[in-house]
Design an enzyme around this catalytic site. Structure first.
Site, short mmCIF file in Angstrom:
data_model
loop_
_atom_site.label_atom_id
_atom_site.label_comp_id
_atom_site.label_asym_id
_atom_site.label_seq_id
_atom_site.Cartn_x
_atom_site.Cartn_y
_atom_site.Cartn_z
N ASP A 60 0.82 -1.21 0.00
CA ASP A 60 0.00 0.00 0.00
C ASP A 60 0.85 1.26 0.00
O ASP A 60 0.50 2.27 -0.61
CB ASP A 60 -0.92 0.01 1.22
N GLY A 61 1.98 1.22 0.71
CA GLY A 61 2.87 2.39 0.74
C GLY A 61 3.40 2.74 -0.64
O GLY A 61 3.50 3.92 -0.98
N ASN A 136 -5.55 8.18 2.29
CA ASN A 136 -5.83 7.56 3.59
C ASN A 136 -6.30 8.57 4.62
O ASN A 136 -7.45 8.56 5.04
CB ASN A 136 -4.59 6.84 4.13
N GLU A 137 -5.37 9.44 5.05
CA GLU A 137 -5.71 10.38 6.12
C GLU A 137 -4.75 11.54 6.17
O GLU A 137 -3.69 11.54 5.54
CB GLU A 137 -5.71 9.67 7.49
N ARG A 162 -7.86 19.67 23.15
CA ARG A 162 -6.54 19.63 23.76
C ARG A 162 -6.09 18.17 23.80
O ARG A 162 -6.82 17.30 24.29
CB ARG A 162 -6.56 20.20 25.18
N ASN A 178 -6.48 5.51 11.47
CA ASN A 178 -7.76 5.79 12.11
C ASN A 178 -8.23 4.62 12.97
O ASN A 178 -8.69 4.80 14.09
CB ASN A 178 -8.80 6.12 11.05
N SER A 180 -6.42 2.31 14.35
CA SER A 180 -5.54 2.07 15.48
C SER A 180 -5.80 3.02 16.65
O SER A 180 -5.41 2.74 17.78
CB SER A 180 -4.08 2.18 15.04
N ALA A 199 -5.33 10.92 21.83
CA ALA A 199 -5.00 11.16 23.23
C ALA A 199 -5.51 12.52 23.71
O ALA A 199 -4.74 13.38 24.15
CB ALA A 199 -3.49 11.05 23.45
N GLN A 237 1.61 9.16 3.91
CA GLN A 237 2.91 8.86 4.50
C GLN A 237 3.88 10.03 4.39
O GLN A 237 5.07 9.89 4.73
CB GLN A 237 3.52 7.61 3.84
#
Length: 281
Positions: A60-61, A136-137, A162, A178, A180, A199, A237
Site C-alpha cells: 500500500d505504501g 488515507n488520512e 486539547r 484511524n 488504530s 489522546a 505517509q
C-alpha cells in the site's frame, strides 16, 4: 481477386500507455523483471510522463507514493497494485499472478474503473495557502507540547480540542491509522470523512466529544490551532512542517483516485482478510 477475410481482433494492450513503480525489496525487483517483458509483449507502451495506467509493485505504501507522484494527473490515470508482502487494501494481485494481471489489463475498460474519494486538505500558513490530497488520512499534531485547537464543522465552532493531535480520514483510510486510534471502519461508498482524536485531555476543566465523528460529504472540517511553530501535518505517509499555521480545512470535493477494474477485491473481503483472517467459521 480474392479478399483476405478479416479475423477477430485479439485483445491486447496496444496503444495503452503504462508505467511501473516498484519498491526496493528483492521480491518486488524480481516481479518487475518478470512483468516488464510480459507487458511489452502484450503491446503496452511504456510512458513515465503521461501514463493511462500505473502498476505498482510492493504494498500500500508503494501505491500511495505513486498516487502522490501523479497527483496532478489523477483525472486520467488508473492504478493497479501487485503486493509482494502482506495483503494490502489497494493491491489486487499477488506476485505469482502476473499473467492474470496482464490479461486483466488487456481487457480492462476505463469506464469500469473503481473510484475511491480523496480528502482535500487546504493549509493556510505564513499568509499563503497550500493544497494537498490524501487517500488515507491527514493528521495535525504538535511535536513538543499539547496541541490546543478549535474544531469547526461547516464554519460552526464545535469544540476546543486539547491533546496530542487530530486525524481526519477517508472511508478507505478508515482501516489505517484511524482504526488504530479507535475510529470506525467505513465502506468506501459512504460519502463521508472521519475525525478521530489522538489522546485527548478530558477532565473537570477540559472537555471534548472524546469519540470518533462521521462527517457528511456536504460538511467541512476546519482546524484552527493556537499559534505555534512546531506543528506537523501528515498527508498519508508524507510529513510537512509549516510555520504560523492559522487553519487547516478538510473536505470531500469530488476528487478521486481510479483503480483498474480487472480483479478488484471487495472491500469487506479485504477487511476480513487483513484483520480477521480466512479461518472464519
Amino acid at each position: 481477386m480474392s479478399r483476405k477475410k478479416k479475423g477477430k481482433k485479439m485483445s491486447s494492450g496496444l496503444n495503452k500507455k503504462l508505467w511501473i513503480i516498484e519498491n526496493q525489496s528483492e521480491r518486488s525487483k524480481t516481479a518487475y523483471a518478470k512483468l516488464e517483458p510480459m507487458l511489452k509483449a502484450a503491446g503496452f507502451i511504456f510512458d513515465e510522463a503521461d501514463p493511462e495506467l500505473v502498476v505498482t509493485i510492493g504494498g500500500d505504501g508503494t501505491l500511495l507514493s505513486a498516487m502522490h507522484q501523479y497527483e496532478e494527473q489523477l483525472d486520467r490515470i488508473r492504478f493497479v497494485g501487485v503486493h509482494t508482502g502482506h495483503l494490502g487494501f489497494y493491491t489486487d494481485f499477488m506476485a505469482d499472478e502476473l499473467e492474470k494481471l496482464v490479461e486483466g489489463l488487456c481487457h480492462e475498460k476505463p469506464e469500469q474503473a473503481v473510484r475511491y474519494p480523496l480528502l482535500r486538505v487546504e493549509v493556510k500558513h505564513d499568509g499563503k495557502t497550500t493544497l494537498h490530497y490524501a487517500l488515507n488520512e491527514s493528521i495535525l499534531r504538535r511535536t513538543s507540547q499539547t496541541m490546543v485547537c478549535n474544531v469547526h464543522i461547516s464554519d460552526e465552532l464545535f469544540e476546543k480540542f486539547r491533546g496530542d493531535g487530530l486525524a481526519i480520514s477517508t472511508p478507505t483510510g478508515s482501516t489505517a491509522y484511524n482504526k488504530s486510534i479507535g475510529g470506525a471502519v467505513m465502506h468506501p461508498q459512504v460519502e463521508a470523512m472521519q475525525l478521530a482524536e489522538i489522546a485527548s485531555l478530558n477532565n473537570i476543566v477540559f472537555r471534548t466529544l472524546s469519540a470518533p465523528m462521521i462527517v457528511a460529504k456536504k460538511d467541512s472540517i476546519r482546524l484552527c490551532p493556537e499559534k505555534a511553530d512546531d506543528y506537523s501535518l501528515t498527508i498519508d505517509q508524507l510529513n510537512f512542517h509549516y510555520e504560523d499555521v492559522t487553519s487547516v480545512d478538510y473536505s470531500l470535493d469530488g476528487a478521486s483516485i481510479a483503480f483498474a477494474n480487472c480483479a478488484h477485491t471487495p472491500f469487506w473481503e479485504r477487511v476480513r482478510t487483513a484483520f480477521i483472517g480466512d479461518g472464519v467459521e
